[in-house]
Design an enzyme around this catalytic site. Structure first.
Site, PDB file in Angstrom:
ATOM      1  N   THR A 187       0.867  -1.181   0.000  1.00 48.12           N
ATOM      2  CA  THR A 187       0.000   0.000   0.000  1.00 48.12           C
ATOM      3  C   THR A 187       0.902   1.228   0.000  1.00 48.12           C
ATOM      4  O   THR A 187       1.960   1.215   0.637  1.00 48.12           O
ATOM      5  CB  THR A 187      -0.877   0.049   1.258  1.00 48.12           C
ATOM      6  OG1 THR A 187      -0.012   0.047   2.385  1.00 48.12           O
ATOM      7  CG2 THR A 187      -1.812  -1.120   1.343  1.00 48.12           C
ATOM      8  N   GLU A 336      -5.951  -3.449  -0.769  1.00 48.13           N
ATOM      9  CA  GLU A 336      -6.370  -4.545   0.103  1.00 48.13           C
ATOM     10  C   GLU A 336      -7.553  -5.332  -0.455  1.00 48.13           C
ATOM     11  O   GLU A 336      -7.900  -6.385   0.060  1.00 48.13           O
ATOM     12  CB  GLU A 336      -6.764  -3.986   1.484  1.00 48.13           C
ATOM     13  CG  GLU A 336      -5.589  -3.486   2.318  1.00 48.13           C
ATOM     14  CD  GLU A 336      -5.197  -2.038   2.053  1.00 48.13           C
ATOM     15  OE1 GLU A 336      -5.499  -1.543   0.950  1.00 48.13           O
ATOM     16  OE2 GLU A 336      -4.595  -1.411   2.934  1.00 48.13           O
ATOM     17  N   LYS A 445     -14.504  18.303  10.376  1.00 50.16           N
ATOM     18  CA  LYS A 445     -15.596  18.351  11.346  1.00 50.16           C
ATOM     19  C   LYS A 445     -15.814  19.783  11.779  1.00 50.16           C
ATOM     20  O   LYS A 445     -14.995  20.371  12.465  1.00 50.16           O
ATOM     21  CB  LYS A 445     -15.266  17.462  12.543  1.00 50.16           C
ATOM     22  CG  LYS A 445     -16.421  16.568  12.813  1.00 50.16           C
ATOM     23  CD  LYS A 445     -16.131  15.421  13.694  1.00 50.16           C
ATOM     24  CE  LYS A 445     -17.456  14.689  13.877  1.00 50.16           C
ATOM     25  NZ  LYS A 445     -17.495  13.856  15.018  1.00 50.16           N
ATOM     26  N   TRP A 450     -20.126  16.853   9.756  1.00 48.91           N
ATOM     27  CA  TRP A 450     -19.096  16.494   8.795  1.00 48.91           C
ATOM     28  C   TRP A 450     -19.266  17.242   7.487  1.00 48.91           C
ATOM     29  O   TRP A 450     -20.367  17.344   6.949  1.00 48.91           O
ATOM     30  CB  TRP A 450     -19.148  14.992   8.491  1.00 48.91           C
ATOM     31  CG  TRP A 450     -18.576  14.162   9.591  1.00 48.91           C
ATOM     32  CD1 TRP A 450     -18.066  14.628  10.772  1.00 48.91           C
ATOM     33  CD2 TRP A 450     -18.456  12.744   9.614  1.00 48.91           C
ATOM     34  NE1 TRP A 450     -17.627  13.571  11.528  1.00 48.91           N
ATOM     35  CE2 TRP A 450     -17.858  12.410  10.851  1.00 48.91           C
ATOM     36  CE3 TRP A 450     -18.795  11.728   8.732  1.00 48.91           C
ATOM     37  CZ2 TRP A 450     -17.587  11.088  11.216  1.00 48.91           C
ATOM     38  CZ3 TRP A 450     -18.529  10.416   9.091  1.00 48.91           C
ATOM     39  CH2 TRP A 450     -17.935  10.105  10.315  1.00 48.91           C
TER      40      TRP A 450
HETATM   41  P1  AMP Z   1      -4.958   2.290  -3.115  1.00 49.85           P
HETATM   42  O1  AMP Z   1      -4.826   1.214  -2.116  1.00 49.85           O
HETATM   43  O2  AMP Z   1      -3.693   3.046  -3.362  1.00 49.85           O
HETATM   44  O3  AMP Z   1      -5.576   1.796  -4.373  1.00 49.85           O
HETATM   45  O4  AMP Z   1      -5.950   3.387  -2.507  1.00 49.85           O
HETATM   46  C1  AMP Z   1      -7.255   3.038  -2.102  1.00 49.85           C
HETATM   47  C2  AMP Z   1      -8.020   4.276  -1.716  1.00 49.85           C
HETATM   48  O5  AMP Z   1      -8.227   5.124  -2.842  1.00 49.85           O
HETATM   49  C3  AMP Z   1      -9.402   3.978  -1.204  1.00 49.85           C
HETATM   50  O6  AMP Z   1      -9.390   3.564   0.141  1.00 49.85           O
HETATM   51  C4  AMP Z   1     -10.091   5.325  -1.411  1.00 49.85           C
HETATM   52  O7  AMP Z   1      -9.777   6.232  -0.370  1.00 49.85           O
HETATM   53  C5  AMP Z   1      -9.461   5.819  -2.688  1.00 49.85           C
HETATM   54  N1  AMP Z   1     -10.350   5.528  -3.838  1.00 49.85           N
HETATM   55  C6  AMP Z   1     -10.232   4.533  -4.729  1.00 49.85           C
HETATM   56  N2  AMP Z   1     -11.214   4.604  -5.649  1.00 49.85           N
HETATM   57  C7  AMP Z   1     -11.987   5.665  -5.332  1.00 49.85           C
HETATM   58  C8  AMP Z   1     -13.170   6.266  -5.877  1.00 49.85           C
HETATM   59  N3  AMP Z   1     -13.752   5.807  -6.986  1.00 49.85           N
HETATM   60  N4  AMP Z   1     -13.674   7.345  -5.240  1.00 49.85           N
HETATM   61  C9  AMP Z   1     -13.105   7.840  -4.111  1.00 49.85           C
HETATM   62  N5  AMP Z   1     -11.990   7.333  -3.567  1.00 49.85           N
HETATM   63  C10 AMP Z   1     -11.437   6.254  -4.156  1.00 49.85           C
END
Ligand code: AMP
Length: 550
Positions: A187, A336, A445, A450
């Site tokens: 990650t 994940e 907040k 929110w």
């Molecule tokens: P990663 O593990 O780098 O792919 O990041 C995952 C995170 O990207 C998620 O937990 C979200 O916070 C964000 N994310 C992925 N897709 C979207 C989406 N379509 N809209 C908003 N946030 C997203």
């Protein structure tokens, strides 16, 4: 007593995806744009032959089952062959994001105990500099021909082509247990050390079925796919596997993700489908807008584009539809979760609705696809209803969601009911569409209520002069926190704070309006292109809001 079914217990294996593609879609092209403008045209049959050659070569590099093999590489046919050869033999392909800081790359390679690194020549200098720290790496393979291999101060360096040359083009892939690890990604983590996610053959094959499903991404043999998401970002969202399952053509753009390059590939390779993060598509439209009438947009065959990784701004969804007649499939997921978890796919009730209403549906993150259960939980741990207003943290569970980070005890990432907490904050409407409002750590907040930074950012980028926008909470003596809008303008554009506020007035509720607007030249991003809000919060920690008169 239950009765056992009488169906074959054949493992779901990645090697079978490739065997299927080679047998039924052998001539379907895999087009790669490599280092220094080189273009290679391969196909699924050749990829299978060369993956077999690579599988024969792996033991000569000391790679045994269970070993981790790292790549630092752009999207190419050789990277695709690595996907299949490494996993197929029972080893684990570790795709490293080369945009991470060198210290993070060194940490990740050490943590995963990678013994071999396959790399594109673009990363040669980086690896030479890091080599003294990479004590666990015994061998380096450059993804090039022997005549392209420069002299580099790296131990046991060979070129990919000389490694596989002359080896048999058939390989007897082992009948692995489907729970065997196949690939891993770390990650990007905006805080702390990156954490490893270890996918299995079973999770990967099941996830591929979901991408090929009609209400997944409907990937099919009729698609020519421009893979504008890197193969080091969550297995390019699973498409290299799903494309083999259905026999889609793949166009692999190497490092070139400029609007101009993407547009040229789409036209030249008759691409029908593409995927990428919003930033990539903003660059794509910047190119189209700059070219104006010089481009004949009718030459595009594009039908669907998946936008994920960050929220897809409504303005982008509208542009795809109105300029190009392309349907944006917004999808949400994370490293994940393999990553695809929710997908925007329309329901019968949406047929014939006005475009503006449809855009509102597409602006959400979509509905759960079978295979991932998605639920929202309140601060007290109670599951919240799908009422379109109860906001809480998203938790997920399913066969392609992780149960523990690499190196930790099984199930240690789950709660007692088997849920994985995503850290994303959302509500779910009665149709099951998820609307993400924030990352839990980015929520603003104000006076106990929110404010969604994502909604505000999306509204701001709807302004034609704005290239990118970020909203963070800054301390306020009366409201605890109030939103600050930070804007990057498109080249040559001018805009004032009051003009921006006026634009937002009709687009968000009054009390959400930012208390201040600042303009900057660029915003900080993570290695996967997400806004790095921790950095922004640090940068604007002492920012004094004009509304804070205390
Ligand atoms: P990663 O593990 O780098 O792919 O990041 C995952 C995170 O990207 C998620 O937990 C979200 O916070 C964000 N994310 C992925 N897709 C979207 C989406 N379509 N809209 C908003 N946030 C997203």
């Amino acid at each position: 007593m239950s009765l056992a079914g009488l169906m074959q217990r054949q493992s779901l294996l990645i090697s079978d995806l490739l065997a299927h593609a080679a047998t039924y879609h052998g001539d379907v092209e895999i087009v790669s744009h490599l280092h220094a403008g080189e273009v290679r045209r391969s196909n699924w049959r050749t990829v299978a032959h060369r993956a077999a050659q690579l599988a024969h070569a792996l033991p000569t590099l000391g790679v045994a089952q269970g070993d981790r093999v790292a790549t630092l590489a752009w999207n190419s046919d050789r990277h695709l062959e690595l996907y299949y050869a490494v996993a197929g033999t029972g080893a684990v392909l570790h795709t490293v994001n080369p945009r991470l800081f060198p210290e993070q790359i060194a940490y990740i390679l050490g943590h995963a105990a990678d013994g071999v690194v396959f790399f594109d020549l673009d990363f040669a200098d980086l690896l030479v500099k890091m080599a003294p720290q990479l004590t666990g790496v015994k061998r380096f393979v450059a993804l090039c021909r022997a005549d392209q291999l420069p002299t580099l101060d790296l131990p046991h360096l060979v070129s990919y082509e000389s490694l596989i040359e002359g080896l048999p083009q058939q390989y007897d892939w082992p009948d692995l247990d489907e729970a065997t690890a196949s690939s891993m990604c770390y990650t990007s983590g905006t805080t702390g050390n990156p954490k490893g996610v270890l996918y299995s053959h079973r999770s990967t094959v099941l996830h591929s079925f979901a991408l090929c499903a009609a209400d997944g991404m409907a990937l099919s043999a009729r698609d020519s796919v421009l893979l504008a998401v890197p193969m080091f970002h969550v297995n390019a969202w699973g498409v290299p596997y799903a494309a083999a399952m259905c026999g889609a053509k793949l166009v692999l753009p190497g490092s070139g993700l400029s609007g101009e390059r993407l547009y040229a590939h789409m036209v030249n390779e008759a691409c029908t489908f593409s995927l990428g993060v919003p930033t990539v598509w903003l660059g794509f439209f910047q190119y189209i807008d700059q070219q104006g009438v010089a481009l004949d947009l009718r030459a595009l065959r594009l039908q669907r584009v998946v936008v994920g990784g960050s929220a897809a701004p409504r303005a982008l969804i509208e542009k795809f539809e109105e300029k190009l007649g392309v349907f944006v499939i917004q999808s949400w997921g994370m490293t994940e979760t393999s990553p695809v978890s929710t997908v925007v796919s329309l329901l019968p009730k949406h047929a014939g609705q006005a475009l503006s209403d449809r855009f509102a549906v597409q602006s959400r993150q979509g509905r759960a696809i079978f295979g991932v259960e998605v639920a929202v939980f309140g601060a007290d741990g109670q599951r919240l209803p799908h009422d379109g207003k109860s906001v809480g943290e998203i938790r997920v569970r399913g066969p392609w969601v992780l149960c523990a980070y690499y190196g930790n005890a099984p199930d240690s990432a789950l709660d007692a009911q088997g849920w994985f907490s995503t850290g994303d904050v959302a509500y779910i409407d009665p149709d099951g569409f998820v609307q993400i409002t924030d990352r839990s750590k980015d929520v603003i907040k104000s006076g106990g209520e929110w404010i969604s930074s994502i909604d505000l950012e999306n509204a701001a980028v709807g302004h034609p002069s704005v290239r990118e926008a970020a909203v963070i909470g800054v301390p306020h003596s009366k409201w605890q926190e109030r939103p600050l809008l930070i804007v990057v303008l498109k080249p040559g554009e001018t805009l004032t704070g009051p003009q921006m506020m006026e634009f937002l007035t009709d687009r968000v509720v009054r009390w959400w309006l930012p208390d201040d607007v600042v303009f900057v030249d660029e915003l900080p991003h993570t290695a996967t292109g997400k806004l790095l809000k921790t950095r922004l919060r640090e940068q604007f920690r002492d920012h004094r809001l004009p509304t804070d008169v205390a």
